[in-house]
Design a protein around this motif. Structure first.
Motif, short mmCIF file in Angstrom:
data_model
loop_
_atom_site.label_atom_id
_atom_site.label_comp_id
_atom_site.label_asym_id
_atom_site.label_seq_id
_atom_site.Cartn_x
_atom_site.Cartn_y
_atom_site.Cartn_z
N ALA A 11 2.13 9.07 -9.49
CA ALA A 11 1.43 7.80 -9.83
C ALA A 11 1.33 6.97 -8.47
O ALA A 11 2.26 7.11 -7.77
N ASP A 21 -2.36 6.50 -13.04
CA ASP A 21 -1.70 7.88 -13.50
C ASP A 21 -2.49 9.06 -12.82
O ASP A 21 -3.26 8.96 -12.03
N TYR A 29 3.28 -0.43 -16.45
CA TYR A 29 4.47 0.14 -16.33
C TYR A 29 5.58 -1.08 -16.42
O TYR A 29 5.41 -1.92 -16.29
#
Length: 106
Positions: A11, A21, A29
């Motif tokens: 990522a 991603d 995240y």
């Protein structure tokens, strides 16, 4: 919907709490420490027990790497080491099993 991905993914962290991603989707995240990661490429992995691969407290981020190519090379090295480890465990298991069988039959 269940997600069954590989245990590892590369990522690209682009800025505070945002990454791209492996399928080129931009996602939020968070880490178990609650701190943003330094921008760059990361190898991300999850415990085998986690089926829904989200970029949350279950994800482990390894990096940053300067490029996807550098992260990919590290991932390939990690995979090679992991496979060698599993092969050694398997060989050791077979040897122990054989020894145990010999002891039982004596």
């Amino acid at each position: 919907m269940d997600s069954y991905y590989d245990l590892f993914e590369i990522a690209n962290v682009i800025h505070d709490f945002w990454l791209i991603d492996a399928e080129s989707y931009q996602k939020k995240y968070h880490t178990s420490e609650g701190k943003p990661l330094t921008p760059g490429f990361y190898i991300v992995n999850w415990p085998e027990t986690i089926q829904d691969r989200r970029f949350n407290e279950h994800a482990e981020f390894h990096g940053p790497f300067n490029s996807r190519k550098e992260a990919q090379a590290s991932l390939e090295w990690m995979d090679k080491v992991y496979r060698n480890f599993l092969n050694r465990i398997s060989a050791n298991h077979l040897r122990c099993r054989s020894q145990l069988q010999d002891m039982v039959t004596q």
